[in-house]
Motif scaffolding. Structure first.
Motif: not given
Length: 470
Positions: A395-404, A449-455, A458-469
């Motif tokens: 679990l990781k809190y967003h560094p700039r959005r305390p509720a995310s 709001n860039m995020v990194a995820t890995c699994s 399947d030995c995968k690292l993904h980097v993506g973006n989350i756009v909040f409304e």
């Protein structure tokens, strides 16, 4: 003929509470028709949980029928009829059984309705954020940890840790198995077009990594815990165009142990002494002070099985938490003996995270697929809990959005959560990985709001973006 104590019968009947429930068929639908005099006629709705509802209605129908039959026996019982009195007694016993069964069915239906309501809220929240993938990369070994550097100006540095059992050691006892690992170092910024590591460290299998939120000895420092029972500190070196990790110091938590998790004490409050807390496969937790070497301040035998997670209270570095495979969640104070223990989790406790923005706010994750929100001042029971459809590894809190909050939910993929007040809700999900979701982190960036995820498999690292409304 023996007379019956009618007052006793009436007293027993008063214990039975009956609530009338509209009787309807499976195919009934909602109809609201205005009648004369402003009256309305309402027919019931068949819910998606029709089987539970039909069962509940059946029990209520039986109860009403039993009470109706009991009513026929009251007057003869007053007249001294032994057979009526016996039937009335049996009716009371049967009615009590049906009342209990009705309550069980009602509770089951209520849980079903709550799940439907939660899912509906989740679908509505899905529109509040969009998660897209920018890059994918094959890690070669099973990936289980992704961590962005929080220290400016190095927030473009991402590390991915891997862990894999040597195939030649499969079937051997755990103590004799060799686990391989690598740390991949990436720099991801506006000039990035593809993912490629700028540095690689060969190491034993990695179970967890955490960056210190401030520099030590003028360098960002990464703590890594490994399958051979070591905690290792690496300095990030970014001089003369280089970007690499350099081993600084290391210490063992004990022989024949796997070091499972690590956390820093100074994520919120900078103090004269920076500490690390490390959990291990024996169920113990060790606290170290970072000086010119790692100094062991104490070891606590916290859990009967693996201590999957240990983490500090960032508002009070003398307090740390631990969660184990024994389903226990504990709070410890290094200044005193004993611990506060919660048994609220229904499976192993795998994640603990203290908020750096909201004092006393604490989150835990578990194999039981629930995220629990806690008030750190009252740890006997959680404030609330939310099912996220997967065991919660990180679990990781967003560094700039305390509720995310970002959640790695193992077989359930990744989720973003909204934590406000006394509620935790699922905002959206990311299901692009094809294996166990273990590592996840937010980039410490001011404008995205860039995020990194890995699994894992399947030995995968993904980097993506989350756009909040907005």
């Amino acid at each position: 003929m023996e007379a019956m104590d009618i007052q006793a019968v009436e007293s027993k009947l008063s214990d039975v509470t009956v609530t009338a429930i509209p009787m309807s068929s499976k195919n009934s639908r909602v109809e609201l028709a205005a009648g004369g005099g402003g009256h309305a006629t309402i027919s019931t709705v068949a819910s998606p949980a029709s089987k539970d509802k039909d069962a509940a209605v059946s029990k209520y129908a039986q109860l009403l029928a039993v009470i109706e039959e009991m009513g026929k026996e009251v007057r003869p019982s007053y007249s001294g009829s032994r057979s009526s009195a016996e039937r009335l007694k049996r009716g009371i016993v049967h009615a009590r059984i049906l009342v209990r069964e009705c309550l069980i069915e009602t509770e089951r239906s209520a849980r079903q309705y709550f799940r439907q309501y939660t899912y509906l809220a989740y679908l509505l929240n899905m529109a509040a954020a969009t998660w897209t993938t920018r890059w994918r990369w094959d890690t070669g070994l099973s990936a289980d940890s992704a961590e962005w550097c929080p220290v400016p100006p190095h927030t473009d540095v991402l590390v991915c840790g891997t862990y894999q059992l040597n195939k030649g050691d499969e079937g051997k006892q755990s103590a004799n198995q060799k686990r391989l690992g690598r740390i991949y170092v990436f720099r991801i910024n506006d000039e990035t077009t593809t993912l490629n590591p700028v540095h690689t460290v060969e190491i034993s299998g990695i179970l967890d990594q955490k960056w210190c939120y401030h520099t030590i000895d003028n360098h960002p420092v990464l703590a890594v815990v490994t399958s051979d029972g070591f905690v290792k500190l690496f300095k990030l070196i970014t001089e003369e165009g280089e970007c690499k990790l350099e081993l600084w110091m290391e210490e063992s938590v004990g022989e024949s142990k796997l070091a499972l998790s690590v956390d820093w004490s100074t994520n919120k409050l900078r103090s004269a002494e920076t500490r690390l807390v490390v959990s291990d496969s024996s169920g113990s937790v060790t606290v170290f002070a970072v000086q010119d070497k790692l100094v062991k301040l104490g070891t606590w035998n916290c859990h009967g099985f693996e201590a999957w997670i240990a983490a500090f209270n960032y508002w009070n570095p003398d307090v740390f938490y631990s969660g184990g495979d024994d389903c226990l969640f504990k709070s410890h104070d290094v200044r005193a003996g004993g611990a506060v223990c919660s048994r609220a989790h229904e499976a192993g406790v795998t994640s603990v995270r203290s908020s750096v923005d909201v004092e006393h706010q604490l989150l835990t994750g578990s194999y039981d697929e629930n995220v629990r929100l806690w008030d750190a001042r009252a740890l006997k029971r959680p404030v609330t809990e939310t099912n996220v459809n997967g065991g919660v590894w990180r679990l990781k809190y967003h560094p700039r959005r305390p509720a995310s909050v970002l959640a790695a939910c193992m077989y359930g993929g990744f989720r973003t959560l909204n934590v406000e007040g006394d509620s935790v809700t699922v905002v959206n999900e990311y299901m692009e990985h094809e294996s166990i979701a273990y590592g996840a982190d937010w980039k410490f960036s001011e404008d995205e709001n860039m995020v990194a995820t890995c699994s894992f498999y399947d030995c995968k690292l993904h980097v993506g973006n989350i756009v909040f409304e907005a």
